[in-house]
Design a protein around this motif. Structure first.
Motif, PDB file in Angstrom:
ATOM      1  N   SER A  38       0.817  -1.221   0.000  1.00 31.68           N
ATOM      2  CA  SER A  38       0.000   0.000   0.000  1.00 31.68           C
ATOM      3  C   SER A  38       0.845   1.263   0.000  1.00 31.68           C
ATOM      4  O   SER A  38       0.309   2.368  -0.103  1.00 31.68           O
ATOM      5  N   HIS A  39       2.169   1.096   0.143  1.00 29.62           N
ATOM      6  CA  HIS A  39       3.105   2.233   0.174  1.00 29.62           C
ATOM      7  C   HIS A  39       2.778   3.209   1.304  1.00 29.62           C
ATOM      8  O   HIS A  39       2.982   4.417   1.185  1.00 29.62           O
ATOM      9  N   THR A  40       2.242   2.684   2.393  1.00 29.34           N
ATOM     10  CA  THR A  40       1.969   3.526   3.573  1.00 29.34           C
ATOM     11  C   THR A  40       2.752   2.948   4.747  1.00 29.34           C
ATOM     12  O   THR A  40       2.351   1.959   5.353  1.00 29.34           O
ATOM     13  N   TRP A  41       3.873   3.569   5.026  1.00 25.30           N
ATOM     14  CA  TRP A  41       4.752   3.066   6.081  1.00 25.30           C
ATOM     15  C   TRP A  41       4.567   3.800   7.407  1.00 25.30           C
ATOM     16  O   TRP A  41       4.835   3.233   8.478  1.00 25.30           O
ATOM     17  N   LEU A  42       4.148   5.041   7.360  1.00 29.09           N
ATOM     18  CA  LEU A  42       4.122   5.848   8.576  1.00 29.09           C
ATOM     19  C   LEU A  42       3.162   5.293   9.619  1.00 29.09           C
ATOM     20  O   LEU A  42       3.527   5.136  10.797  1.00 29.09           O
ATOM     21  N   GLN A  43       1.941   4.971   9.210  1.00 27.30           N
ATOM     22  CA  GLN A  43       0.953   4.478  10.176  1.00 27.30           C
ATOM     23  C   GLN A  43       1.378   3.168  10.857  1.00 27.30           C
ATOM     24  O   GLN A  43       1.297   3.066  12.083  1.00 27.30           O
ATOM     25  N   PRO A  44       1.854   2.166  10.091  1.00 26.27           N
ATOM     26  CA  PRO A  44       2.302   0.941  10.763  1.00 26.27           C
ATOM     27  C   PRO A  44       3.484   1.163  11.705  1.00 26.27           C
ATOM     28  O   PRO A  44       3.553   0.554  12.776  1.00 26.27           O
ATOM     29  N   ILE A  45       4.407   2.057  11.323  1.00 25.63           N
ATOM     30  CA  ILE A  45       5.563   2.326  12.187  1.00 25.63           C
ATOM     31  C   ILE A  45       5.116   3.011  13.468  1.00 25.63           C
ATOM     32  O   ILE A  45       5.556   2.659  14.569  1.00 25.63           O
ATOM     33  N   LEU A  46       4.223   3.994  13.347  1.00 29.48           N
ATOM     34  CA  LEU A  46       3.704   4.670  14.531  1.00 29.48           C
ATOM     35  C   LEU A  46       2.922   3.692  15.413  1.00 29.48           C
ATOM     36  O   LEU A  46       3.039   3.717  16.642  1.00 29.48           O
ATOM     37  N   ALA A  47       2.141   2.828  14.773  1.00 30.24           N
ATOM     38  CA  ALA A  47       1.362   1.845  15.518  1.00 30.24           C
ATOM     39  C   ALA A  47       2.284   0.878  16.254  1.00 30.24           C
ATOM     40  O   ALA A  47       2.030   0.507  17.409  1.00 30.24           O
ATOM     41  N   ALA A  48       3.371   0.466  15.592  1.00 29.53           N
ATOM     42  CA  ALA A  48       4.333  -0.436  16.227  1.00 29.53           C
ATOM     43  C   ALA A  48       4.991   0.236  17.429  1.00 29.53           C
ATOM     44  O   ALA A  48       5.185  -0.385  18.485  1.00 29.53           O
ATOM     45  N   PHE A  49       5.323   1.522  17.284  1.00 32.18           N
ATOM     46  CA  PHE A  49       5.931   2.260  18.400  1.00 32.18           C
ATOM     47  C   PHE A  49       4.964   2.365  19.570  1.00 32.18           C
ATOM     48  O   PHE A  49       5.352   2.176  20.730  1.00 32.18           O
ATOM     49  N   ILE A  50       3.704   2.654  19.275  1.00 30.56           N
ATOM     50  CA  ILE A  50       2.698   2.729  20.337  1.00 30.56           C
ATOM     51  C   ILE A  50       2.559   1.372  21.018  1.00 30.56           C
ATOM     52  O   ILE A  50       2.435   1.279  22.248  1.00 30.56           O
ATOM     53  N   GLY A  51       2.607   0.296  20.238  1.00 32.68           N
ATOM     54  CA  GLY A  51       2.537  -1.040  20.817  1.00 32.68           C
ATOM     55  C   GLY A  51       3.694  -1.321  21.749  1.00 32.68           C
ATOM     56  O   GLY A  51       3.520  -1.928  22.813  1.00 32.68           O
ATOM     57  N   TYR A  52       4.872  -0.880  21.350  1.00 32.60           N
ATOM     58  CA  TYR A  52       6.083  -1.046  22.180  1.00 32.60           C
ATOM     59  C   TYR A  52       5.952  -0.287  23.499  1.00 32.60           C
ATOM     60  O   TYR A  52       6.266  -0.819  24.563  1.00 32.60           O
ATOM     61  N   VAL A  53       5.466   0.941  23.433  1.00 28.79           N
ATOM     62  CA  VAL A  53       5.303   1.752  24.648  1.00 28.79           C
ATOM     63  C   VAL A  53       4.186   1.194  25.518  1.00 28.79           C
ATOM     64  O   VAL A  53       4.313   1.132  26.751  1.00 28.79           O
ATOM     65  N   LEU A  54       3.090   0.771  24.893  1.00 27.48           N
ATOM     66  CA  LEU A  54       1.959   0.242  25.648  1.00 27.48           C
ATOM     67  C   LEU A  54       2.320  -1.068  26.345  1.00 27.48           C
ATOM     68  O   LEU A  54       1.836  -1.342  27.448  1.00 27.48           O
ATOM     69  N   ALA A  55       3.172  -1.873  25.727  1.00 26.73           N
ATOM     70  CA  ALA A  55       3.574  -3.143  26.343  1.00 26.73           C
ATOM     71  C   ALA A  55       4.221  -2.910  27.702  1.00 26.73           C
ATOM     72  O   ALA A  55       4.017  -3.689  28.638  1.00 26.73           O
ATOM     73  N   ASP A  56       4.985  -1.833  27.824  1.00 26.91           N
ATOM     74  CA  ASP A  56       5.604  -1.515  29.110  1.00 26.91           C
ATOM     75  C   ASP A  56       4.541  -1.196  30.152  1.00 26.91           C
ATOM     76  O   ASP A  56       4.629  -1.644  31.304  1.00 26.91           O
ATOM     77  N   LEU A  57       3.522  -0.440  29.752  1.00 27.43           N
ATOM     78  CA  LEU A  57       2.439  -0.094  30.675  1.00 27.43           C
ATOM     79  C   LEU A  57       1.671  -1.344  31.093  1.00 27.43           C
ATOM     80  O   LEU A  57       1.347  -1.516  32.281  1.00 27.43           O
ATOM     81  N   VAL A  58       1.388  -2.218  30.145  1.00 32.22           N
ATOM     82  CA  VAL A  58       0.684  -3.470  30.447  1.00 32.22           C
ATOM     83  C   VAL A  58       1.493  -4.296  31.438  1.00 32.22           C
ATOM     84  O   VAL A  58       0.945  -4.857  32.395  1.00 32.22           O
TER      85      VAL A  58
END
Length: 249
Positions: A46-66
């Protein structure tokens, strides 16, 4: 004196990985890889990299909170006979008495329970989800949660015994380090619960989030958290010098 012998962990079968442990580890790891691979392929198509990268970063940060909320709950509530969580509560109680023991668990032994949970959690996403953003978030968050116990184990080991890549990630602040996690095992035993990268610890402790939750639980249910009573602090902290560790035990 040999450290393992001092701790009574030589030839302890409970620290070894079984084939069942390895199978669940492989299943969990595979489902995470599939999730991330689908996210990368979807983003490329889809040539859309920004959203998945941001989502992955949020997942990484959220994992610490969990990890923080989960560790707080296991540390403070329930008993060894609590359904489903009982074995984990027992393991955390032992860990507070003997933190070094977690570093002696073989890899799959340490991770199989979370790997099994992630395998079941991620399977529906692997089968039915094609959204690269969702898959990026879920894959990274689940992967970090799955490896939480190993990251935790590394936070109890001296740098001289850790893989160079792990040391580098700790130095960069991408994984929680021993110095960051150490306050969790010191009085008053009610802080630094997050164990992926520790980015949430300062905020949660400064604003007394867990203390507020403990008060709410006590007022509503009359249940006291274990942190209100001084835990058994007879635990051994490893140092780079085994003789120093034994002297301090």
């Amino acid at each position: 004196m040999d450290v393992n012998a001092h701790l009574g962990l030589d030839d302890d079968p409970s620290t070894r990985s079984t084939w069942s442990h390895r199978a669940w580890m492989a299943a969990g790891f595979t489902t995470v890889l599939i999730c991330l691979a689908k996210s990368i392929i979807g983003a490329a198509n889809s040539h859309t990299w920004l959203q998945p990268i941001l989502a992955a970063f949020i997942g990484y940060v959220l994992a610490d909170l969990v990890s923080g909320f989960y560790n707080w709950g296991i540390d403070n509530y329930g008993t060894t006979s609590t359904p489903f969580f009982g074995p984990q509560i027992k393991a955390f109680q032992v860990h507070h008495k003997l933190p070094l023991a977690i570093t002696r668990l073989q890899f799959a032994n340490n991770l199989h329970a979370l790997a099994r949970a992630m395998a079941f959690t991620l399977l529906p996403f692997n089968l039915f989800c094609d959204d690269s953003t969702v898959l990026g978030f879920v894959g990274v968050c689940s992967g970090c949660i799955m490896f939480t116990q190993q990251i935790h184990a590394w936070a109890h080991g001296p740098k001289t015994r850790l893989p160079p890549l792990v040391v580098a990630l700790q130095d960069l602040g991408l994984l929680i380090s021993r110095s960051q996690h150490a306050p969790h095992h010191r009085p008053p035993y009610n802080n630094n619960y997050c164990v992926v990268n520790g980015v949430w610890n300062e905020f949660l402790d400064k604003h007394k989030v867990f203390e507020a939750l403990e008060l709410v639980v006590f007022l509503k249910l009359g249940v006291r958290p274990r942190s209100w009573d001084e835990p058994n602090s007879d635990w051994i902290e490893e140092t780079d010098n085994p003789s120093q560790m034994i002297a301090n035990s």
